[in-house]
Design an enzyme around this catalytic site. Structure first.
Site, PDB file in Angstrom:
ATOM      1  N   TRP A 162     -51.397 -73.432  29.546  1.00  0.00           N
ATOM      2  CA  TRP A 162     -50.004 -73.662  29.914  1.00  0.00           C
ATOM      3  C   TRP A 162     -49.495 -74.862  29.098  1.00  0.00           C
ATOM      4  O   TRP A 162     -50.203 -75.843  28.920  1.00  0.00           O
ATOM      5  CB  TRP A 162     -49.893 -73.958  31.420  1.00  0.00           C
ATOM      6  CG  TRP A 162     -48.523 -74.413  31.793  1.00  0.00           C
ATOM      7  CD1 TRP A 162     -47.407 -73.638  31.889  1.00  0.00           C
ATOM      8  CD2 TRP A 162     -48.104 -75.757  32.066  1.00  0.00           C
ATOM      9  NE1 TRP A 162     -46.322 -74.412  32.213  1.00  0.00           N
ATOM     10  CE2 TRP A 162     -46.719 -75.716  32.333  1.00  0.00           C
ATOM     11  CE3 TRP A 162     -48.770 -76.983  32.112  1.00  0.00           C
ATOM     12  CZ2 TRP A 162     -45.979 -76.864  32.639  1.00  0.00           C
ATOM     13  CZ3 TRP A 162     -48.033 -78.116  32.414  1.00  0.00           C
ATOM     14  CH2 TRP A 162     -46.662 -78.048  32.679  1.00  0.00           C
ATOM     15  N   ARG A 218     -49.059 -71.520  42.943  1.00  0.00           N
ATOM     16  CA  ARG A 218     -47.694 -72.042  43.075  1.00  0.00           C
ATOM     17  C   ARG A 218     -47.106 -71.583  44.420  1.00  0.00           C
ATOM     18  O   ARG A 218     -45.953 -71.192  44.514  1.00  0.00           O
ATOM     19  CB  ARG A 218     -46.804 -71.567  41.925  1.00  0.00           C
ATOM     20  CG  ARG A 218     -45.737 -72.591  41.553  1.00  0.00           C
ATOM     21  CD  ARG A 218     -44.682 -72.008  40.625  1.00  0.00           C
ATOM     22  NE  ARG A 218     -43.839 -73.075  40.101  1.00  0.00           N
ATOM     23  CZ  ARG A 218     -42.592 -72.893  39.691  1.00  0.00           C
ATOM     24  NH1 ARG A 218     -42.034 -71.709  39.738  1.00  0.00           N
ATOM     25  NH2 ARG A 218     -41.891 -73.894  39.228  1.00  0.00           N
ATOM     26  N   LYS A 242     -32.958 -64.367  32.806  1.00  0.00           N
ATOM     27  CA  LYS A 242     -34.296 -64.882  32.470  1.00  0.00           C
ATOM     28  C   LYS A 242     -35.230 -64.317  33.535  1.00  0.00           C
ATOM     29  O   LYS A 242     -35.107 -64.643  34.711  1.00  0.00           O
ATOM     30  CB  LYS A 242     -34.270 -66.413  32.506  1.00  0.00           C
ATOM     31  CG  LYS A 242     -35.620 -67.083  32.273  1.00  0.00           C
ATOM     32  CD  LYS A 242     -35.409 -68.585  32.140  1.00  0.00           C
ATOM     33  CE  LYS A 242     -36.685 -69.393  32.160  1.00  0.00           C
ATOM     34  NZ  LYS A 242     -36.417 -70.839  32.238  1.00  0.00           N
ATOM     35  N   TRP A 243     -36.134 -63.447  33.119  1.00  0.00           N
ATOM     36  CA  TRP A 243     -37.071 -62.770  34.040  1.00  0.00           C
ATOM     37  C   TRP A 243     -38.392 -63.525  33.964  1.00  0.00           C
ATOM     38  O   TRP A 243     -39.113 -63.426  32.981  1.00  0.00           O
ATOM     39  CB  TRP A 243     -37.229 -61.313  33.618  1.00  0.00           C
ATOM     40  CG  TRP A 243     -38.160 -60.478  34.439  1.00  0.00           C
ATOM     41  CD1 TRP A 243     -39.425 -60.783  34.843  1.00  0.00           C
ATOM     42  CD2 TRP A 243     -37.899 -59.160  34.947  1.00  0.00           C
ATOM     43  NE1 TRP A 243     -39.970 -59.758  35.555  1.00  0.00           N
ATOM     44  CE2 TRP A 243     -39.055 -58.744  35.631  1.00  0.00           C
ATOM     45  CE3 TRP A 243     -36.814 -58.290  34.873  1.00  0.00           C
ATOM     46  CZ2 TRP A 243     -39.155 -57.489  36.246  1.00  0.00           C
ATOM     47  CZ3 TRP A 243     -36.922 -57.045  35.480  1.00  0.00           C
ATOM     48  CH2 TRP A 243     -38.081 -56.656  36.165  1.00  0.00           C
ATOM     49  N   ASP A 244     -38.682 -64.239  35.025  1.00  0.00           N
ATOM     50  CA  ASP A 244     -39.858 -65.119  35.029  1.00  0.00           C
ATOM     51  C   ASP A 244     -41.018 -64.472  35.783  1.00  0.00           C
ATOM     52  O   ASP A 244     -40.834 -63.530  36.554  1.00  0.00           O
ATOM     53  CB  ASP A 244     -39.460 -66.453  35.672  1.00  0.00           C
ATOM     54  CG  ASP A 244     -40.269 -67.629  35.130  1.00  0.00           C
ATOM     55  OD1 ASP A 244     -41.352 -67.402  34.552  1.00  0.00           O
ATOM     56  OD2 ASP A 244     -39.810 -68.772  35.288  1.00  0.00           O
ATOM     57  N   MET A 245     -42.208 -65.016  35.596  1.00  0.00           N
ATOM     58  CA  MET A 245     -43.409 -64.521  36.279  1.00  0.00           C
ATOM     59  C   MET A 245     -44.390 -65.685  36.264  1.00  0.00           C
ATOM     60  O   MET A 245     -44.946 -66.003  35.221  1.00  0.00           O
ATOM     61  CB  MET A 245     -43.939 -63.332  35.474  1.00  0.00           C
ATOM     62  CG  MET A 245     -44.977 -62.485  36.129  1.00  0.00           C
ATOM     63  SD  MET A 245     -46.618 -63.170  35.942  1.00  0.00           S
ATOM     64  CE  MET A 245     -47.591 -61.754  36.335  1.00  0.00           C
ATOM     65  N   ASN A 246     -44.537 -66.325  37.437  1.00  0.00           N
ATOM     66  CA  ASN A 246     -45.165 -67.639  37.429  1.00  0.00           C
ATOM     67  C   ASN A 246     -46.560 -67.736  38.024  1.00  0.00           C
ATOM     68  O   ASN A 246     -46.945 -68.811  38.490  1.00  0.00           O
ATOM     69  CB  ASN A 246     -44.255 -68.651  38.133  1.00  0.00           C
ATOM     70  CG  ASN A 246     -43.207 -69.190  37.179  1.00  0.00           C
ATOM     71  OD1 ASN A 246     -43.505 -69.501  36.041  1.00  0.00           O
ATOM     72  ND2 ASN A 246     -41.975 -69.285  37.640  1.00  0.00           N
ATOM     73  N   ASP A 249     -43.246 -73.822  28.248  1.00  0.00           N
ATOM     74  CA  ASP A 249     -42.552 -74.832  29.049  1.00  0.00           C
ATOM     75  C   ASP A 249     -42.568 -76.183  28.346  1.00  0.00           C
ATOM     76  O   ASP A 249     -41.879 -77.118  28.753  1.00  0.00           O
ATOM     77  CB  ASP A 249     -43.207 -74.968  30.426  1.00  0.00           C
ATOM     78  CG  ASP A 249     -42.714 -73.890  31.380  1.00  0.00           C
ATOM     79  OD1 ASP A 249     -41.714 -73.223  31.049  1.00  0.00           O
ATOM     80  OD2 ASP A 249     -43.321 -73.719  32.451  1.00  0.00           O
ATOM     81  N   CYS A 284     -40.174 -64.373  30.410  1.00  0.00           N
ATOM     82  CA  CYS A 284     -40.753 -65.711  30.547  1.00  0.00           C
ATOM     83  C   CYS A 284     -41.917 -65.564  31.505  1.00  0.00           C
ATOM     84  O   CYS A 284     -41.903 -64.698  32.376  1.00  0.00           O
ATOM     85  CB  CYS A 284     -39.674 -66.626  31.148  1.00  0.00           C
ATOM     86  SG  CYS A 284     -40.267 -68.255  31.624  1.00  0.00           S
ATOM     87  N   ASP A 342     -34.058 -71.445  38.358  1.00  0.00           N
ATOM     88  CA  ASP A 342     -34.675 -71.321  39.683  1.00  0.00           C
ATOM     89  C   ASP A 342     -33.971 -72.197  40.729  1.00  0.00           C
ATOM     90  O   ASP A 342     -33.591 -73.332  40.422  1.00  0.00           O
ATOM     91  CB  ASP A 342     -36.141 -71.764  39.522  1.00  0.00           C
ATOM     92  CG  ASP A 342     -36.992 -71.414  40.715  1.00  0.00           C
ATOM     93  OD1 ASP A 342     -36.450 -70.876  41.686  1.00  0.00           O
ATOM     94  OD2 ASP A 342     -38.207 -71.688  40.648  1.00  0.00           O
TER      95      ASP A 342
HETATM   96  C1  GLA Z   1     -41.284 -71.383  34.874  1.00  0.00           C
HETATM   97  C2  GLA Z   1     -40.425 -71.295  33.629  1.00  0.00           C
HETATM   98  C3  GLA Z   1     -39.466 -72.476  33.579  1.00  0.00           C
HETATM   99  C4  GLA Z   1     -38.621 -72.487  34.823  1.00  0.00           C
HETATM  100  C5  GLA Z   1     -39.505 -72.511  36.061  1.00  0.00           C
HETATM  101  C6  GLA Z   1     -38.700 -72.335  37.323  1.00  0.00           C
HETATM  102  O1  GLA Z   1     -42.160 -72.435  34.797  1.00  0.00           O
HETATM  103  O2  GLA Z   1     -41.215 -71.248  32.498  1.00  0.00           O
HETATM  104  O3  GLA Z   1     -38.673 -72.400  32.443  1.00  0.00           O
HETATM  105  O4  GLA Z   1     -37.786 -71.355  34.836  1.00  0.00           O
HETATM  106  O5  GLA Z   1     -40.474 -71.472  36.032  1.00  0.00           O
HETATM  107  O6  GLA Z   1     -39.475 -72.340  38.465  1.00  0.00           O
END
Ligand code: GLA
Length: 728
Positions: free
Chosen positions: A198, A442, A475-479, A547, A525, A366
Site C-alpha cells: 500500500w 478497515r 470513483k469506484w473504490d474497494m478498500n 494513495d 480505485c 468518502d
Molecule cells: C481509499 C482511496 C482514497 C480515498 C479513501 C476513502 O483509500 O484510495 O483515495 O478515497 O479510500 O476512504
C-alpha cells in the site's frame, strides 16, 4: 492476414509487424510450441520440437512417454500424465483423479476477434486483428479445449485465452485453468515483475532466474498492491533500448499467478492464469468455462519498445470509454482536504476557490452517506447524510454546476460495514465461512457479489444516486482484501467458484454502470492502486494509482506503472505538504510536474494553501490543457530512473508525428561539484530542427537524440523542470 497454416508441415505462423509466433502439431496430435521472437519471413523451425531426439515420440516409443512429455515444448500443458513441469490445466474426473491429455482436432482462422463471455477482453476490427482457434480434445474425459490466439499486427501483441468444454457424460472439476503457457530455451533470462505495498505500488523488480519455480501471485481476491499480474523475461543486456523481452500481462482483476520455471534441461516454462489455490469449478456435461485473456508481447529492442507496444494496445484495443482520448476534466478531490469532516458549505468553499483557479470538477469523496463520520460505519447504506449535505445532494450538485463546474462522487459498492443498516438486515450477504467469525479489515466485510440479489441491491443504490442529479464522474473504490472465502448461497461443492464468481459479478456491475451511464467518467480505485489492472481498464479509462501522492514516492510508482500502462490511465493529483503519508516537503512546482504525467488533478484544501502555491495553479492548469493531447496519445520514453539509483529521474513524451516532445526532469537530490547533465531524447525527426520553447535555442533532432540535451539550470533537492521542444 497475420496467421498462416502450412498443411504439409502442420504448422501455424502468427505474424505481427516485428514478431513471429509458431506452433507445430506432432504426429500424435500434440500441439507444440516452435518459436516466439523476432519476425521471420518464412515458415520453418519445426525441428525445434525436437521429435528426432531421444526419448523419441510416444507414437514410436510408448516405453519412455513420461520422459518425452517432461521435455516436449507444449502450447498448453495438461497435468497428471507425465509432464512434471507446471501444468496449465488440472481436471479431476468423477472418480476423483487428476489427469488430462489433449490432442489437436481442428482449427479455424478468422478476421476480427470474438468477445469473451462475461469477461473484459481486447477487441479489434477485422483489418486490425486475426484469430486462430485450435480445438483439441481429451477423448478419455470427453473434454474439448479451444486455444485462442488473436494477433494484433500493428501493436506487436498476441492475446491468448482458453475455453474448456465438457463434451462427455460425467461431471468434471476444473482445479486449475491457466490462460497461457510459453515454453522456450533459457537465454540467461532475468525475471522482471512489479511489486510493492500500500502506498508504494508497482516498483520494478529484476532478478536472475534460478532453477525451479519463481512466481508472483495474488490470493487476496484482487490483483493487489503487493504483486502485479505482469511478468517479463529479459535477456541480461536488456535496457530501455536493447535486449529481448517476453512479457505476459493478465486481463483479470482477481487472484492470479504468473510464474516461470527453469527446468533440469535449462528450458523455461512461463505461465499465467487464475490462481489455483482454492479454485475449483464444476463442469457438468454440456457446460463450458472461459478463462480470462493474457496479453503477450515480444520486444527485440528493450523495455521502451515493450512499453510503447502495450500503451498503444491498451489505448486502441482495450479501453472503451469515450474519454479514452477525450479531455478529462481537471478535478479537485476533497479526501486529503477534509477526510470525513465536511459539509455542503465546506465543499462549496473548495469549489468556488477551485473554479477561480481554472479547476473544472469537484469530486466528493468518502463520507457523504449513512452515518459515515469515520471509516468504521455505513458502507452499504447509500443514502445521503443530511447532517452534512444539509440541502441534499441534487442541490449541492446544482450549486457546483452553477459555478460552471462538474460534479463527481465516491462509492465503495462492494463493501458492507459491520455497523450498517444493511449488515443488520442481511448479515448473510457478507462473504464468510459459516460458524467462523469473519476477519474485519478497515472495520468492514466484503459483500458477496457472486449473488445476483446482492449485486442488484448495490448497483441500484449507486444508480439511484446517479439518476438523482447530473453527476458526471464516479470513483469506484474497494478498500480491503478478501478472506474467509465462503458464500451462504453456494452449495458446498461450489465454494471453490466463489472468488471467480465475485470477479465476474464485479465486471457485470461495472458493465451495467457504463451501459446505463455511457457518458460517465469512471475511475477505479482500490485503497490506492490495488486493482490497477487491464481488467479494470476495460471499464474505466483511468485508475487511481496510489494513495501516496508525494511527488518523490510517485516517481517509482509511476515509472513502474508506465512500464506497461499508458500515462492517460494513471490517476495522479497534486496534494498538500508536508505530504500526508511520508511527511515530505516538495515544491508545488514539482508536485504539479509529476502529476502531469497522469490524469492530473488536485487533492488538497485549496482554501487553506498559501497564496504563493495557489498562484501556481493557473500555470499548472494551463500546462495540463497545453500538453493533455500529447500526454494522452503520445509515445512514452523513459530516459533515466531514480529507481536505478540515479540522482535524477527523467521521461519524455513525443508526439507520434515527431512534431513536439515534452521532457520532464526531476532532480531528486542535488549533488556537489557536478557539471550539467546530458540527456538523450528519443522519438524526434533526425533531420528536423527543434526549438526549446521559451528560448532562442534551436537543435537538430539528431543532435538532441545522439549528442544529448544539457540540463544545467536545476538546483536543490526535489526540483523539477519541463522542457518542450517544438519542430520548426
Ligand atoms: C481509499 C482511496 C482514497 C480515498 C479513501 C476513502 O483509500 O484510495 O483515495 O478515497 O479510500 O476512504
Amino acid at each position: 492476414m497475420g496467421i498462416q497454416y502450412d498443411e504439409g508441415k502442420r504448422m501455424f505462423k502468427l505474424d505481427t509487424a516485428c514478431t513471429t509466433y509458431m506452433i507445430g502439431i506432432s504426429d500424435e496430435g500434440y500441439v507444440g510450441h516452435v518459436y516466439y521472437g523476432k519476425r521471420l519471413h518464412r515458415f520453418g523451425g519445426k525441428y525445434l520440437m525436437r521429435m528426432e531426439e531421444m526419448p523419441y515420440t510416444p507414437l514410436v516409443n510408448q516405453r519412455e512417454k513420461t520422459s518425452f512429455l517432461d521435455f516436449y515444448p507444449m502450447e498448453y500443458p495438461t497435468g497428471g500424465v507425465g509432464d512434471y513441469r507446471e501444468s496449465c490445466l488440472d481436471v479431476r474426473n468423477s472418480a476423483g483423479s487428476i489427469g488430462s491429455e489433449i490432442f489437436y482436432e481442428s482449427h479455424s482462422i478468422t478476421g476480427g476477434k470474438p468477445p469473451l463471455p462475461e469477461l473484459p477482453a481486447s477487441f479489434g476490427k477485422e483489418d486490425e486483428v486475426d484469430t486462430l482457434q485450435i480445438v483439441c480434445a481429451d477423448p478419455v474425459l470427453g473434454l474439448r479445449v479451444t486455444l485462442l490466439y488473436s494477433v494484433f499486427e500493428k501493436e506487436d501483441v498476441i492475446t491468448r485465452s482458453v475455453k474448456i468444454e465438457n463434451s462427455g457424460t460425467e461431471e468434471l472439476r476444473l482445479e486449475k485453468v491457466y490462460s497461457a503457457g510459453l515454453d522456450m530455451e533459457n537465454r540467461d533470462f532475468e525475471m522482471v515483475s512489479l511489486c510493492g505495498s500500500w502506498a508504494r505500488e508497482r516498483h520494478i523488480q529484476r532478478a536472475a532466474l534460478r532453477y525451479g519455480r519463481q512466481l508472483v501471485s495474488s490470493s487476496k481476491g484482487e490483483s493487489s498492491h503487493q504483486e502485479h499480474p505482469f511478468l517479463a523475461l529479459v535477456t541480461p543486456e536488456t535496457t530501455q533500448e536493447t535486449g529481448e523481452i517476453y512479457a505476459m500481462h493478465f486481463v483479470y482483476s482477481g487472484n492470479f499467478i504468473a510464474q516461470t520455471e527453469r527446468t533440469q534441461f535449462d528450458y523455461i516454462r512461463m505461465v499465467m492464469g487464475i490462481h489455483p489455490d482454492g479454485f475449483c469449478w464444476r463442469l457438468a456435461p454440456g457446460e463450458s468455462f472461459q478463462a480470462p485473456e493474457t496479453v503477450m508481447t515480444y520486444s527485440g529492442s528493450g523495455f521502451g519498445k515493450m512499453s510503447r507496444s502495450l500503451h498503444d494496445f491498451y489505448r486502441e484495443h482495450l479501453i472503451r470509454s469515450p474519454y479514452k482520448y477525450k479531455k478529462r476534466p481537471i478535478l479537485i478531490n476533497n479526501w486529503e482536504a477534509t477526510y470525513f469532516d465536511f459539509n455542503t458549505e465546506k465543499l462549496l468553499d473548495i469549489a468556488r476557490e477551485a473554479k477561480k483557479n481554472g479547476i473544472e470538477m469537484l469530486v466528493m469523496d468518502d463520507g457523504w452517506f449513512g452515518k459515515r463520520n469515520w471509516d468504521d460505519s455505513s458502507l452499504g447504506d447509500w443514502t445521503v447524510n443530511q447532517e452534512k449535505l444539509t440541502t441534499g445532494l441534487p442541490d449541492l450538485v446544482s450549486q457546483v454546476r452553477s459555478l460552471g463546474m462538474e460534479f463527481g462522487i465516491w462509492f465503495e459498492p462492494e463493501m458492507i460495514s459491520l455497523d450498517s443498516e444493511l449488515y443488520r438486515a442481511h448479515p448473510d450477504w457478507a462473504i464468510q465461512i459459516p460458524g467462523r467469525v469473519p476477519g474485519l479489515s478497515r472495520a468492514q466485510y466484503v459483500l458477496d457479489i457472486s449473488r445476483k440479489e446482492v449485486r442488484d441491491y448495490a448497483y441500484e443504490c449507486m444508480a439511484k444516486i446517479l439518476r438523482s442529479a447530473p453527476i458526471t464522474y464516479v470513483k469506484w473504490d474497494m478498500n480491503r482484501q478478501l478472506c474467509d472465502i465462503g458464500s451462504t448461497a453456494l452449495p458446498a461443492d461450489a465454494q471453490g467458484e466463489l472468488l471467480h464468481r465475485y470477479v465476474l459479478g464485479l465486471y457485470e456491475m461495472q458493465e451495467r454502470l457504463v451501459t446505463e451511464f455511457p457518458e460517465l467518467l469512471l475511475e477505479n480505485c482500490s485503497g490506492g492502486g490495488a486493482r490497477f489492472d487491464p481488467g479494470m481498464l476495460y471499464y474505466s479509462p483511468q485508475i487511481w494509482c496510489s494513495d501516496d501522492t508525494d511527488a518523490i514516492e510517485r516517481l517509482k510508482i509511476q515509472e513502474g506503472t508506465a512500464l506497461i500502462y499508458p500515462l492517460s490511465t494513471i490517476g495522479a493529483h497534486v496534494s498538500d505538504c508536508p505530504n500526508h503519508i511520508v511527511g515530505r516537503q516538495t515544491s508545488f512546482e514539482t508536485r504539479g510536474n509529476v502529476a502531469l504525467a497522469g490524469t492530473f488533478g488536485y487533492e488538497l484544501d485549496i482554501t487553506k494553501i498559501s497564496g504563493e502555491e495557489r498562484e501556481q495553479i493557473a500555470g499548472q492548469v494551463e500546462n495540463c490543457h497545453k500538453y493533455r493531447e500529447l500526454i494522452q496519445a503520445g509515445d512514452y520514453y523513459r530516459i533515466t530512473s531514480w529507481s536505478d539509483r540515479k540522482p535524477y529521474d527523467c521521461w519524455e513524451v513525443a508526439a507520434k508525428d515527431g512534431s513536439h516532445a515534452l521532457v520532464t526532469f526531476v532532480q531528486v537530490l542535488g549533488q556537489p561539484n557536478v557539471h550539467s547533465k546530458s540527456i538523450r531524447l528519443r522519438g524526434l525527426e533526425s533531420m528536423a530542427s527543434y526549438r526549446l520553447e521559451g528560448t532562442e535555442a534551436v537543435y537538430t533532432g539528431e543532435e538532441l537524440m545522439e549528442c544529448g540535451f544539457l540540463i544545467r539550470d536545476v538546483k536543490g533537492d526535489f526540483q523539477s523542470k519541463l522542457y518542450h521542444f517544438i519542430r520548426e
